[in-house]
Design a protein around this motif. Structure first.
Motif, mmCIF file in Angstrom:
data_model
loop_
_atom_site.group_PDB
_atom_site.id
_atom_site.type_symbol
_atom_site.label_atom_id
_atom_site.label_comp_id
_atom_site.label_asym_id
_atom_site.label_seq_id
_atom_site.Cartn_x
_atom_site.Cartn_y
_atom_site.Cartn_z
ATOM 1 N N LEU A 163 0.750 -1.092 0.059
ATOM 2 C CA LEU A 163 -0.013 0.086 0.024
ATOM 3 C C LEU A 163 0.881 1.201 0.070
ATOM 4 N N LEU A 164 1.838 0.951 0.816
ATOM 5 C CA LEU A 164 2.881 2.452 0.822
ATOM 6 C C LEU A 164 3.695 2.567 -0.636
ATOM 7 N N LEU A 165 3.954 1.308 -1.090
ATOM 8 C CA LEU A 165 4.599 1.542 -2.542
ATOM 9 C C LEU A 165 3.592 1.993 -3.547
ATOM 10 N N LEU A 166 2.230 1.754 -3.598
ATOM 11 C CA LEU A 166 1.226 2.140 -4.455
ATOM 12 C C LEU A 166 1.037 3.828 -4.368
ATOM 13 N N ASN A 167 1.173 4.014 -3.094
ATOM 14 C CA ASN A 167 1.013 5.520 -2.750
ATOM 15 C C ASN A 167 -0.214 6.151 -3.086
ATOM 16 N N SER A 168 -1.429 5.184 -3.055
ATOM 17 C CA SER A 168 -2.611 5.788 -3.421
ATOM 18 C C SER A 168 -3.352 6.493 -2.456
ATOM 19 N N LYS A 169 -3.967 7.588 -2.877
ATOM 20 C CA LYS A 169 -4.468 8.377 -1.826
ATOM 21 C C LYS A 169 -6.241 8.279 -1.934
ATOM 22 N N ASP A 170 -6.779 7.323 -2.659
ATOM 23 C CA ASP A 170 -8.229 7.061 -2.661
ATOM 24 C C ASP A 170 -8.844 6.442 -1.137
ATOM 25 N N ALA A 171 -9.753 6.543 -0.932
ATOM 26 C CA ALA A 171 -10.562 5.960 0.287
ATOM 27 C C ALA A 171 -10.427 4.702 0.784
ATOM 28 N N TYR A 172 -10.257 3.654 -0.399
ATOM 29 C CA TYR A 172 -10.097 2.517 -0.188
ATOM 30 C C TYR A 172 -8.678 2.096 0.503
ATOM 31 N N SER A 173 -7.772 2.719 -0.209
ATOM 32 C CA SER A 173 -6.209 2.365 0.235
ATOM 33 C C SER A 173 -6.034 2.956 1.510
ATOM 34 N N MET A 174 -6.772 4.041 1.953
ATOM 35 C CA MET A 174 -6.666 4.577 3.273
ATOM 36 C C MET A 174 -7.279 3.832 4.452
ATOM 37 N N ALA A 175 -8.223 3.084 3.871
ATOM 38 C CA ALA A 175 -9.033 2.233 4.900
ATOM 39 C C ALA A 175 -8.202 1.064 5.186
ATOM 40 N N TYR A 176 -7.822 0.553 4.099
ATOM 41 C CA TYR A 176 -6.882 -0.755 4.490
ATOM 42 C C TYR A 176 -5.688 -0.498 4.931
ATOM 43 N N PHE A 177 -5.038 0.643 4.804
ATOM 44 C CA PHE A 177 -3.831 0.954 5.401
ATOM 45 C C PHE A 177 -4.076 0.883 6.831
ATOM 46 N N CYS A 178 -5.066 1.631 7.483
ATOM 47 C CA CYS A 178 -5.515 1.630 8.712
ATOM 48 C C CYS A 178 -5.742 0.160 9.326
ATOM 49 N N ILE A 179 -6.555 -0.472 8.482
ATOM 50 C CA ILE A 179 -7.018 -1.924 8.858
ATOM 51 C C ILE A 179 -5.861 -2.579 9.195
ATOM 52 N N ALA A 180 -4.941 -2.679 7.887
ATOM 53 C CA ALA A 180 -3.669 -3.496 8.175
ATOM 54 C C ALA A 180 -2.906 -3.174 9.483
ATOM 55 N N CYS A 181 -2.659 -1.964 9.790
ATOM 56 C CA CYS A 181 -1.907 -1.454 11.093
ATOM 57 C C CYS A 181 -2.579 -1.954 12.199
ATOM 58 N N ILE A 182 -4.013 -1.931 12.449
ATOM 59 C CA ILE A 182 -4.682 -2.113 13.537
ATOM 60 C C ILE A 182 -4.576 -3.975 13.739
ATOM 61 N N ILE A 183 -4.838 -4.664 12.494
ATOM 62 C CA ILE A 183 -4.518 -6.021 12.697
ATOM 63 C C ILE A 183 -3.269 -6.522 13.166
ATOM 64 N N ILE A 184 -2.250 -5.933 12.673
ATOM 65 C CA ILE A 184 -0.867 -6.090 13.100
ATOM 66 C C ILE A 184 -0.660 -5.697 14.525
ATOM 67 N N LEU A 185 -1.086 -4.786 14.995
ATOM 68 C CA LEU A 185 -0.978 -4.639 16.558
ATOM 69 C C LEU A 185 -1.990 -5.295 17.235
ATOM 70 N N LYS A 186 -2.980 -5.907 16.713
ATOM 71 C CA LYS A 186 -3.777 -6.758 17.704
ATOM 72 C C LYS A 186 -2.909 -8.026 17.505
ATOM 73 N N CYS A 187 -2.601 -8.439 16.512
ATOM 74 C CA CYS A 187 -2.044 -9.769 16.283
ATOM 75 C C CYS A 187 -0.649 -9.947 17.237
ATOM 76 N N ILE A 188 0.047 -8.825 17.455
ATOM 77 C CA ILE A 188 1.211 -8.767 18.158
ATOM 78 C C ILE A 188 0.595 -8.925 19.820
ATOM 79 N N ALA A 189 -0.339 -7.967 20.255
ATOM 80 C CA ALA A 189 -0.770 -8.057 21.537
ATOM 81 C C ALA A 189 -1.516 -9.465 21.781
ATOM 82 N N VAL A 190 -2.034 -9.901 20.952
ATOM 83 C CA VAL A 190 -2.607 -11.471 21.255
ATOM 84 C C VAL A 190 -1.671 -12.621 21.401
ATOM 85 N N ASN A 191 -0.804 -12.444 20.667
ATOM 86 C CA ASN A 191 0.690 -13.452 20.623
ATOM 87 C C ASN A 191 1.393 -12.986 21.835
ATOM 88 N N HIS A 192 1.566 -11.949 22.152
ATOM 89 C CA HIS A 192 2.336 -11.490 23.544
ATOM 90 C C HIS A 192 1.401 -12.086 24.914
#
Length: 201
Positions: A163-192
């Motif tokens: 997503l960062l490499l695509l550098n798209s500014k549309d609403a969908y890319s923004m949404a999935y950027f946020c979703i990816a970040c939150i899932i990664i953080l949640k995954c780290i928290a659950v694994n810990h």
């Protein structure tokens, strides 16, 4: 139009909060998926492994659907010219509902199946689903991670980089950027959390 976006987002969050991966095993097989799984995650993968293909497939369909229909409703009701950054709320809401379920003390699964459901709803407008499916296939079949949390970290980490490499500014890319970040953080928290619980006392 903003009011409609907020209303659909609220409905999407409520939809996402319904954890079919927990409800279906209890209703069909009398199994508490949270108590019986090793990681305590009410996810589709655990339903497949503990309850079989039929129960797992039904769960997957419902988990996809709770992300698919709110976003589809947004695409129907919101004209293209109004699908700006605020539209990202509609995409994010069902996934956040699953991760922070209002019916489970604001805390639960990773929201992976629900994320795929939202992506199916926007597939005609965005091909981001192809990237995520490709990342998932690499993580599952090529790299063969032993632990599903490591696979999830790889999949959404790779997706985030793309997503960062695509550098798209549309609403969908923004949404999935946020979703990816939150899932990664949640995954780290659950694994810990699971690592701490597995330490002998």
């Amino acid at each position: 139009m903003l009011r409609i976006i907020i209303l659909i987002s609220i409905l999407g969050f409520i939809s996402g909060s319904i954890l079919y991966a927990e409800l279906i095993p209890k209703a069909v097989r009398g199994i508490d998926i949270v108590a019986c799984s090793t990681d305590g995650n009410p996810g589709t993968a655990n339903v497949y492994s503990l309850c079989g293909k039929k129960c797992g497939t039904l769960t997957a369909i419902l988990e996809f659907a709770k992300g698919f229909f709110p976003v589809l409703l947004g695409n129907i009701l919101i004209p293209p010219e109004y699908r700006t950054y605020t539209f990202a709320l509609i995409v994010i809401a069902p996934v956040m509902g699953h991760i922070f379920s209002i019916f489970h003390n604001w805390n639960d699964g990773l929201g992976i199946a629900t994320t795929f459901g939202t992506m199916i709803a926007i597939f005609l407008r965005s091909r981001l689903l192809v990237l995520l499916v490709g990342d998932y296939a690499i993580g599952k079949f090529a790299l063969k991670f032993r632990h599903k949390y490591y696979r999830t970290l790889f999949v959404f980490g790779a997706f985030l980089v793309e997503l960062l490499l695509l550098n798209s500014k549309d609403a969908y890319s923004m949404a999935y950027f946020c979703i990816a970040c939150i899932i990664i953080l949640k995954c780290i928290a659950v694994n810990h959390k699971n690592s701490i619980q597995s330490i002998p006392k």
